[in-house]
Scaffold this motif. Sequence first.
Motif, PDB file in Angstrom:
ATOM      1  N   VAL A  44     -79.340  41.614  -1.647  1.00 53.51           N
ATOM      2  CA  VAL A  44     -79.219  42.939  -2.266  1.00 53.51           C
ATOM      3  C   VAL A  44     -78.250  43.813  -1.463  1.00 53.51           C
ATOM      4  CG1 VAL A  44     -80.476  45.084  -2.770  1.00 53.51           C
ATOM      5  CG2 VAL A  44     -81.480  42.881  -3.376  1.00 53.51           C
ATOM      6  N   LEU A  45     -78.382  43.782  -0.154  1.00 57.19           N
ATOM      7  CA  LEU A  45     -77.510  44.592   0.700  1.00 57.19           C
ATOM      8  C   LEU A  45     -76.053  44.160   0.575  1.00 57.19           C
ATOM      9  CD1 LEU A  45     -79.743  44.942   3.872  1.00 57.19           C
ATOM     10  CD2 LEU A  45     -79.245  46.699   2.158  1.00 57.19           C
ATOM     11  N   LYS A  46     -75.822  42.848   0.453  1.00 56.67           N
ATOM     12  CA  LYS A  46     -74.450  42.363   0.284  1.00 56.67           C
ATOM     13  C   LYS A  46     -73.833  42.901  -1.012  1.00 56.67           C
ATOM     14  CE  LYS A  46     -74.769  37.935   2.634  1.00 56.67           C
ATOM     15  NZ  LYS A  46     -74.738  36.466   2.423  1.00 56.67           N
ATOM     16  N   LYS A  47     -74.653  42.968  -2.055  1.00 54.84           N
ATOM     17  CA  LYS A  47     -74.154  43.455  -3.346  1.00 54.84           C
ATOM     18  C   LYS A  47     -73.917  44.969  -3.317  1.00 54.84           C
ATOM     19  CE  LYS A  47     -76.258  39.788  -6.016  1.00 54.84           C
ATOM     20  NZ  LYS A  47     -77.315  39.408  -6.946  1.00 54.84           N
ATOM     21  N   LEU A  48     -74.791  45.693  -2.642  1.00 55.67           N
ATOM     22  CA  LEU A  48     -74.666  47.148  -2.571  1.00 55.67           C
ATOM     23  C   LEU A  48     -73.520  47.592  -1.670  1.00 55.67           C
ATOM     24  CD1 LEU A  48     -78.394  48.283  -2.333  1.00 55.67           C
ATOM     25  CD2 LEU A  48     -76.836  48.608  -4.265  1.00 55.67           C
ATOM     26  N   PHE A  49     -73.293  46.844  -0.601  1.00 56.74           N
ATOM     27  CA  PHE A  49     -72.283  47.225   0.391  1.00 56.74           C
ATOM     28  C   PHE A  49     -71.325  46.059   0.633  1.00 56.74           C
ATOM     29  CE2 PHE A  49     -76.272  49.406   1.428  1.00 56.74           C
ATOM     30  CZ  PHE A  49     -75.873  50.713   1.257  1.00 56.74           C
ATOM     31  N   THR A  77     -76.490  32.799  11.993  1.00 56.73           N
ATOM     32  CA  THR A  77     -76.355  33.946  11.104  1.00 56.73           C
ATOM     33  C   THR A  77     -77.759  34.415  10.746  1.00 56.73           C
ATOM     34  OG1 THR A  77     -76.400  32.640   9.083  1.00 56.73           O
ATOM     35  CG2 THR A  77     -74.226  33.009  10.102  1.00 56.73           C
ATOM     36  N   LEU A  78     -77.851  35.592  10.182  1.00 56.92           N
ATOM     37  CA  LEU A  78     -79.154  36.075   9.741  1.00 56.92           C
ATOM     38  C   LEU A  78     -79.736  35.148   8.678  1.00 56.92           C
ATOM     39  CD1 LEU A  78     -78.529  39.913   9.568  1.00 56.92           C
ATOM     40  CD2 LEU A  78     -80.065  38.717  11.115  1.00 56.92           C
ATOM     41  N   GLU A  79     -78.882  34.663   7.787  1.00 59.28           N
ATOM     42  CA  GLU A  79     -79.349  33.759   6.741  1.00 59.28           C
ATOM     43  C   GLU A  79     -79.934  32.481   7.346  1.00 59.28           C
ATOM     44  OE1 GLU A  79     -76.430  35.376   6.652  1.00 59.28           O
ATOM     45  OE2 GLU A  79     -76.442  36.475   4.750  1.00 59.28           O
ATOM     46  N   GLU A  80     -79.260  31.920   8.324  1.00 60.20           N
ATOM     47  CA  GLU A  80     -79.758  30.707   8.977  1.00 60.20           C
ATOM     48  C   GLU A  80     -81.102  30.960   9.657  1.00 60.20           C
ATOM     49  OE1 GLU A  80     -75.501  28.584  10.070  1.00 60.20           O
ATOM     50  OE2 GLU A  80     -76.417  29.947  11.514  1.00 60.20           O
ATOM     51  N   TYR A  81     -81.219  32.098  10.314  1.00 64.48           N
ATOM     52  CA  TYR A  81     -82.459  32.442  11.002  1.00 64.48           C
ATOM     53  C   TYR A  81     -83.625  32.530  10.016  1.00 64.48           C
ATOM     54  CZ  TYR A  81     -85.919  35.079  13.603  1.00 64.48           C
ATOM     55  OH  TYR A  81     -87.088  35.490  14.187  1.00 64.48           O
ATOM     56  N   TYR A  82     -83.408  33.246   8.912  1.00 64.09           N
ATOM     57  CA  TYR A  82     -84.503  33.425   7.951  1.00 64.09           C
ATOM     58  C   TYR A  82     -84.759  32.172   7.130  1.00 64.09           C
ATOM     59  CZ  TYR A  82     -84.803  38.210   9.409  1.00 64.09           C
ATOM     60  OH  TYR A  82     -84.974  39.329  10.174  1.00 64.09           O
ATOM     61  N   PRO A 118     -70.146  43.142   6.296  1.00 63.67           N
ATOM     62  CA  PRO A 118     -71.206  42.151   6.471  1.00 63.67           C
ATOM     63  C   PRO A 118     -72.203  42.569   7.554  1.00 63.67           C
ATOM     64  CG  PRO A 118     -69.157  41.361   7.409  1.00 63.67           C
ATOM     65  CD  PRO A 118     -68.854  42.670   6.738  1.00 63.67           C
ATOM     66  N   ILE A 119     -73.432  42.230   7.309  1.00 60.73           N
ATOM     67  CA  ILE A 119     -74.470  42.491   8.305  1.00 60.73           C
ATOM     68  C   ILE A 119     -74.484  41.292   9.253  1.00 60.73           C
ATOM     69  CG2 ILE A 119     -76.940  42.784   8.675  1.00 60.73           C
ATOM     70  CD1 ILE A 119     -77.041  44.072   5.908  1.00 60.73           C
ATOM     71  N   GLN A 120     -74.434  41.571  10.540  1.00 61.81           N
ATOM     72  CA  GLN A 120     -74.375  40.503  11.537  1.00 61.81           C
ATOM     73  C   GLN A 120     -75.456  40.705  12.585  1.00 61.81           C
ATOM     74  OE1 GLN A 120     -70.446  40.574  13.186  1.00 61.81           O
ATOM     75  NE2 GLN A 120     -69.466  40.140  11.238  1.00 61.81           N
TER      76      GLN A 120
END
Length: 47
Positions: free
Chosen positions: A41-46, A13-18, A2-4
């Motif tokens: 997209v990044l979650k699906k790729l990695f 979280t990044l999602e909350e920020y955006y 996960p990207i943090q």
Amino acid sequence: MPIQRSPAQGRQTLEEYYQEMESKGPIDQLVGQQMLQLLEVLKKLFP
């Protein structure tokens, strides 16, 4: 993997920020939407 956010950037979280950016001006709204799409997209790729 996960990207943090960095701990120095707060508790959101990044999602909350955006998602918050979507409630601001038109440029911020566009950036927020595009970054949320990129994160998906990044979650699906990695997983």
